[in-house]
Design a protein around this motif. Structure first.
Motif, short mmCIF file in Angstrom:
data_model
loop_
_atom_site.label_atom_id
_atom_site.label_comp_id
_atom_site.label_asym_id
_atom_site.label_seq_id
_atom_site.Cartn_x
_atom_site.Cartn_y
_atom_site.Cartn_z
N PRO A 73 -23.32 109.03 -12.54
CA PRO A 73 -23.01 110.40 -12.89
C PRO A 73 -24.28 111.20 -13.12
O PRO A 73 -25.31 110.68 -13.55
N SER A 74 -24.21 112.50 -12.84
CA SER A 74 -25.39 113.36 -12.95
C SER A 74 -25.83 113.57 -14.40
O SER A 74 -26.98 113.85 -14.67
N TRP A 75 -24.93 113.40 -15.36
CA TRP A 75 -25.27 113.66 -16.76
C TRP A 75 -25.91 112.46 -17.45
O TRP A 75 -26.30 112.52 -18.60
N ILE A 76 -26.02 111.32 -16.76
CA ILE A 76 -26.66 110.15 -17.38
C ILE A 76 -28.11 110.09 -16.96
O ILE A 76 -28.52 110.24 -15.89
#
Length: 63
Positions: A60-63
Protein backbone atom coordinates in the motif's frame (compact mmCIF):
# COMPACT_ATOMS: atom_id res chain seq x y z
CA UNK A 1 -40.75 -24.21 -45.47
CA UNK A 2 -40.90 -24.17 -41.70
CA UNK A 3 -43.82 -22.46 -40.01
CA UNK A 4 -42.95 -19.91 -37.38
CA UNK A 5 -44.81 -19.87 -34.08
CA UNK A 6 -46.26 -16.54 -33.00
CA UNK A 7 -47.28 -16.17 -29.37
CA UNK A 8 -49.72 -13.48 -28.27
CA UNK A 9 -49.73 -12.43 -24.62
CA UNK A 10 -52.48 -10.70 -22.64
CA UNK A 11 -50.09 -8.58 -20.57
CA UNK A 12 -46.36 -7.84 -20.25
CA UNK A 13 -45.92 -10.14 -17.23
CA UNK A 14 -47.26 -13.24 -18.95
CA UNK A 15 -43.95 -14.33 -20.60
CA UNK A 16 -42.24 -14.16 -17.20
CA UNK A 17 -45.05 -16.11 -15.52
CA UNK A 18 -44.87 -18.82 -18.17
CA UNK A 19 -41.11 -19.10 -17.78
CA UNK A 20 -41.43 -19.43 -13.99
CA UNK A 21 -44.12 -22.09 -14.36
CA UNK A 22 -41.97 -24.00 -16.85
CA UNK A 23 -38.96 -23.84 -14.51
CA UNK A 24 -41.04 -25.04 -11.56
CA UNK A 25 -42.23 -28.05 -13.56
CA UNK A 26 -38.68 -29.13 -14.51
CA UNK A 27 -36.44 -31.27 -12.39
CA UNK A 28 -33.10 -29.84 -11.21
CA UNK A 29 -31.25 -32.04 -13.73
CA UNK A 30 -33.36 -30.71 -16.60
CA UNK A 31 -32.80 -27.12 -15.47
CA UNK A 32 -29.05 -27.74 -15.15
CA UNK A 33 -28.87 -29.17 -18.67
CA UNK A 34 -31.05 -26.35 -19.99
CA UNK A 35 -28.70 -23.74 -18.54
CA UNK A 36 -25.76 -25.15 -20.49
CA UNK A 37 -27.83 -25.38 -23.70
CA UNK A 38 -28.73 -21.69 -23.35
CA UNK A 39 -25.11 -20.79 -22.53
CA UNK A 40 -23.92 -22.62 -25.66
CA UNK A 41 -26.48 -20.70 -27.76
CA UNK A 42 -25.32 -17.39 -26.31
CA UNK A 43 -21.67 -18.24 -26.98
CA UNK A 44 -22.58 -19.25 -30.55
CA UNK A 45 -24.11 -15.81 -31.10
CA UNK A 46 -21.64 -13.61 -29.23
CA UNK A 47 -18.51 -15.75 -29.07
CA UNK A 48 -16.98 -17.30 -25.99
CA UNK A 49 -15.85 -14.67 -23.46
CA UNK A 50 -12.11 -14.41 -22.92
CA UNK A 51 -11.93 -13.01 -19.42
CA UNK A 52 -8.67 -13.40 -17.52
CA UNK A 53 -8.99 -12.78 -13.80
CA UNK A 54 -5.89 -11.78 -11.91
CA UNK A 55 -5.19 -10.67 -8.36
CA UNK A 56 -2.32 -8.24 -7.91
CA UNK A 57 -0.87 -7.83 -4.42
CA UNK A 58 1.29 -4.81 -3.86
CA UNK A 59 2.50 -2.73 -0.96
CA UNK A 60 0.00 0.00 0.00
CA UNK A 61 1.10 3.57 -0.74
CA UNK A 62 0.57 4.71 2.87
CA UNK A 63 3.10 2.25 4.35
Amino acid sequence: MERKRITLYNDLNEPHKRQVEKGAAETPKERYAGFFRMQARLWALKGRPSIVKRITISKPSWI
